[in-house]
Design an enzyme around this catalytic site. Sequence first.
Site, PDB file in Angstrom:
ATOM      1  N   GLU A 136      27.324 -51.681  39.909  1.00  0.00           N
ATOM      2  CA  GLU A 136      27.312 -52.831  40.826  1.00  0.00           C
ATOM      3  C   GLU A 136      28.733 -53.362  40.962  1.00  0.00           C
ATOM      4  OE1 GLU A 136      24.404 -55.654  39.494  1.00  0.00           O
ATOM      5  OE2 GLU A 136      22.778 -54.191  39.714  1.00  0.00           O
ATOM      6  N   SER A 141      31.573 -50.410  33.843  1.00  0.00           N
ATOM      7  CA  SER A 141      31.484 -49.863  32.472  1.00  0.00           C
ATOM      8  C   SER A 141      30.365 -50.520  31.668  1.00  0.00           C
ATOM      9  CB  SER A 141      32.813 -50.072  31.743  1.00  0.00           C
ATOM     10  OG  SER A 141      33.844 -49.387  32.406  1.00  0.00           O
ATOM     11  N   TRP A 165      29.779 -47.902  44.975  1.00  0.00           N
ATOM     12  CA  TRP A 165      30.380 -46.627  44.574  1.00  0.00           C
ATOM     13  C   TRP A 165      29.326 -45.553  44.365  1.00  0.00           C
ATOM     14  CZ3 TRP A 165      35.152 -47.037  45.732  1.00  0.00           C
ATOM     15  CH2 TRP A 165      35.864 -48.209  45.466  1.00  0.00           C
ATOM     16  N   GLU A 366      31.202 -41.939  35.734  1.00  0.00           N
ATOM     17  CA  GLU A 366      30.344 -41.447  34.639  1.00  0.00           C
ATOM     18  C   GLU A 366      30.964 -41.781  33.283  1.00  0.00           C
ATOM     19  OE1 GLU A 366      27.721 -38.908  35.144  1.00  0.00           O
ATOM     20  OE2 GLU A 366      27.874 -38.796  37.319  1.00  0.00           O
TER      21      GLU A 366
HETATM   22  C1  LIG Z   1      34.112 -41.763  43.833  1.00  0.00           C
HETATM   23  C2  LIG Z   1      33.175 -42.459  42.903  1.00  0.00           C
HETATM   24  C3  LIG Z   1      31.833 -42.108  42.869  1.00  0.00           C
HETATM   25  C4  LIG Z   1      30.941 -42.800  42.040  1.00  0.00           C
HETATM   26  N1  LIG Z   1      29.608 -42.457  42.067  1.00  0.00           N
HETATM   27  C5  LIG Z   1      28.716 -43.234  41.400  1.00  0.00           C
HETATM   28  C6  LIG Z   1      27.303 -43.016  41.541  1.00  0.00           C
HETATM   29  O1  LIG Z   1      26.874 -42.065  42.209  1.00  0.00           O
HETATM   30  N2  LIG Z   1      26.447 -43.876  40.940  1.00  0.00           N
HETATM   31  C7  LIG Z   1      26.881 -44.934  40.190  1.00  0.00           C
HETATM   32  O2  LIG Z   1      26.035 -45.681  39.688  1.00  0.00           O
HETATM   33  N3  LIG Z   1      28.211 -45.165  40.021  1.00  0.00           N
HETATM   34  C8  LIG Z   1      29.130 -44.354  40.616  1.00  0.00           C
HETATM   35  N4  LIG Z   1      30.484 -44.580  40.475  1.00  0.00           N
HETATM   36  C9  LIG Z   1      30.922 -45.746  39.707  1.00  0.00           C
HETATM   37  C10 LIG Z   1      31.564 -45.396  38.371  1.00  0.00           C
HETATM   38  O3  LIG Z   1      30.618 -44.902  37.471  1.00  0.00           O
HETATM   39  C11 LIG Z   1      32.312 -46.639  37.878  1.00  0.00           C
HETATM   40  O4  LIG Z   1      33.453 -46.779  38.700  1.00  0.00           O
HETATM   41  C12 LIG Z   1      32.708 -46.546  36.420  1.00  0.00           C
HETATM   42  O5  LIG Z   1      31.583 -46.678  35.572  1.00  0.00           O
HETATM   43  C13 LIG Z   1      33.735 -47.607  36.031  1.00  0.00           C
HETATM   44  O6  LIG Z   1      33.337 -48.866  36.437  1.00  0.00           O
HETATM   45  P1  LIG Z   1      34.353 -49.808  37.258  1.00  0.00           P
HETATM   46  O7  LIG Z   1      34.927 -49.010  38.374  1.00  0.00           O
HETATM   47  O8  LIG Z   1      33.622 -51.045  37.574  1.00  0.00           O
HETATM   48  O9  LIG Z   1      35.543 -50.086  36.253  1.00  0.00           O
HETATM   49  P2  LIG Z   1      35.567 -51.203  35.097  1.00  0.00           P
HETATM   50  O10 LIG Z   1      34.342 -51.108  34.265  1.00  0.00           O
HETATM   51  O11 LIG Z   1      35.911 -52.508  35.706  1.00  0.00           O
HETATM   52  O12 LIG Z   1      36.807 -50.687  34.235  1.00  0.00           O
HETATM   53  C14 LIG Z   1      38.157 -50.922  34.622  1.00  0.00           C
HETATM   54  C15 LIG Z   1      39.067 -50.539  33.456  1.00  0.00           C
HETATM   55  O13 LIG Z   1      38.727 -51.327  32.305  1.00  0.00           O
HETATM   56  C16 LIG Z   1      38.451 -50.461  31.206  1.00  0.00           C
HETATM   57  N5  LIG Z   1      37.405 -51.047  30.363  1.00  0.00           N
HETATM   58  C17 LIG Z   1      36.202 -51.555  30.751  1.00  0.00           C
HETATM   59  N6  LIG Z   1      35.509 -51.981  29.685  1.00  0.00           N
HETATM   60  C18 LIG Z   1      36.273 -51.723  28.599  1.00  0.00           C
HETATM   61  C19 LIG Z   1      36.129 -51.908  27.191  1.00  0.00           C
HETATM   62  N7  LIG Z   1      35.019 -52.434  26.670  1.00  0.00           N
HETATM   63  N8  LIG Z   1      37.137 -51.520  26.375  1.00  0.00           N
HETATM   64  C20 LIG Z   1      38.262 -50.961  26.874  1.00  0.00           C
HETATM   65  N9  LIG Z   1      38.472 -50.740  28.186  1.00  0.00           N
HETATM   66  C21 LIG Z   1      37.489 -51.117  29.044  1.00  0.00           C
HETATM   67  C22 LIG Z   1      38.012 -49.153  31.823  1.00  0.00           C
HETATM   68  O14 LIG Z   1      38.193 -48.052  30.928  1.00  0.00           O
HETATM   69  C23 LIG Z   1      38.916 -49.073  33.040  1.00  0.00           C
HETATM   70  O15 LIG Z   1      40.175 -48.564  32.664  1.00  0.00           O
HETATM   71  C24 LIG Z   1      31.416 -43.847  41.224  1.00  0.00           C
HETATM   72  C25 LIG Z   1      32.778 -44.166  41.220  1.00  0.00           C
HETATM   73  C26 LIG Z   1      33.650 -43.471  42.027  1.00  0.00           C
HETATM   74  C27 LIG Z   1      35.122 -43.835  42.023  1.00  0.00           C
END
Ligand SMILES: Cc1cc2nc3c(=O)[nH]c(=O)nc-3n(C[C@H](O)[C@H](O)[C@H](O)COP(=O)(O)OP(=O)(O)OC[C@H]3O[C@@H](n4cnc5c(N)ncnc54)[C@H](O)[C@@H]3O)c2cc1C
Length: 387
Positions: A136, A141, A165, A366
């Site tokens: 969402e 993460s 995403w 993932e």
């Molecule tokens: C092209 C693409 C396709 C995708 N397809 C799907 C899909 O089909 N279905 C779906 O559900 N999702 C999908 N995603 C979403 C994807 O799984 C998320 O982008 C991913 O889980 C990371 O979440 P976020 O982008 O919100 O980053 P965030 O969670 O905001 O993370 C940002 C940064 O903070 C770091 N971070 C976060 N929490 C911590 C912690 N506790 N300790 C240390 N570091 C931390 C992360 O490592 C990262 O460097 C897709 C994403 C992309 C880019």
Amino acid sequence: MAYEGLDFYHIDQMLSEEEILIRNAVREFVSGEVIPIIERHAREATFPSHLVLKLGELGVYGSTIKGYDCAGLNPVAYGLIMQELERGDSGIRSFASVQGGLCMYPIYTYGSDAQKQRWLPAMARGEKIGCFGLTEPDFGSNPGGMITRAEKKGDGWVLNGNKMWITNGGVADVAVVWAKTADGIRGFLVERGTPGYTTNDTHGKFSLRASVTSELHFADCHIPADAILPGAKGLKGPLSCLTQARYGIAWGAIGAAQACFDEALRYSKIRIQFDKPIASFQLVQAKLAWMATEITKAQLLALRLGRLKDAGESLPSQVSMAKMNNVKIALDIARMCRDILGANGITDEYQCGRHMANLESVITYEGTHDIHLLVIGEALTGIPAYA
Ligand SMILES: Cc1cc2nc3c(=O)[nH]c(=O)nc-3n(C[C@H](O)[C@H](O)[C@H](O)COP(=O)(O)OP(=O)(O)OC[C@H]3O[C@@H](n4cnc5c(N)ncnc54)[C@H](O)[C@@H]3O)c2cc1C
């Protein structure tokens, strides 16, 4: 010259005849059907939808599932399929991973008989497309914090919330949507065209340009009682699907790394500077040697994981290690190959730049690289360090 994957440690000797046959069939398909068209699709940011049914004929969707017109292959054969697809493009592999690992897997594992009969054979053939809605806008993460809600109303459910995403979102016939209920997190099958369910495609991506990425919106979306996946309860439902798909990514990343390495190795032998092929310089050879070593280590990691999975002994933390390592080395290799190609490496006449940009998504989705480090850290210490 036809593409041949690097096999420095004669790993083919550790594969069965059937596994090699399957890998070679997909390799041939990718050389004939994906490589010739993929740069154009990436440049124009279009999804090569004409490949969907052809990939179904090849048997790549849900290929480890037994029955329901699926191929019933072992995990290593499945991994080799993902490796070859990603040699073509991470977007094509993502399409197949989401279809199989994130949609068919939960329907097969957690669905009712009627849901399985309705979706699995059609999805195996590529006649129906699926997507997986977990992330969402404010919960990536940390998916457990999701806001999307499903409330019981009459003899059905009402969904409200937004997913972001989502791979295949705009082209999917069915979305596996994870939502909070009075009973915890549950999964629902939401069909395209259901009133209150809309999608918007995400534009302006510099990565996975040949793949559809979308937002899913649910506004008082009424779905029937039998839309729920009866067997999935709690966050472990979606997390188990992610473990499936991450396993495929661990293999797929090797394909992207191999594609870049193959291109850079060939280029280094014909590019003349200072009256010699650049392959004759020690610094270039050091790069080639490092890349071949990392690809070989990644192949061994993936193969061992596949055999453990086949024996029912693989752990999610082992999958995390393979996903984390193999995507990281693939991204580093793509960048290094881009460097070996000099200025040519920044154009889409060569593949390295596209793979490099794609892998920036693969290292984030993932489970990001760092989240997988934390999974491994927890397995080693017993102490979760996420929050
Ligand atoms: C092209 C693409 C396709 C995708 N397809 C799907 C899909 O089909 N279905 C779906 O559900 N999702 C999908 N995603 C979403 C994807 O799984 C998320 O982008 C991913 O889980 C990371 O979440 P976020 O982008 O919100 O980053 P965030 O969670 O905001 O993370 C940002 C940064 O903070 C770091 N971070 C976060 N929490 C911590 C912690 N506790 N300790 C240390 N570091 C931390 C992360 O490592 C990262 O460097 C897709 C994403 C992309 C880019």
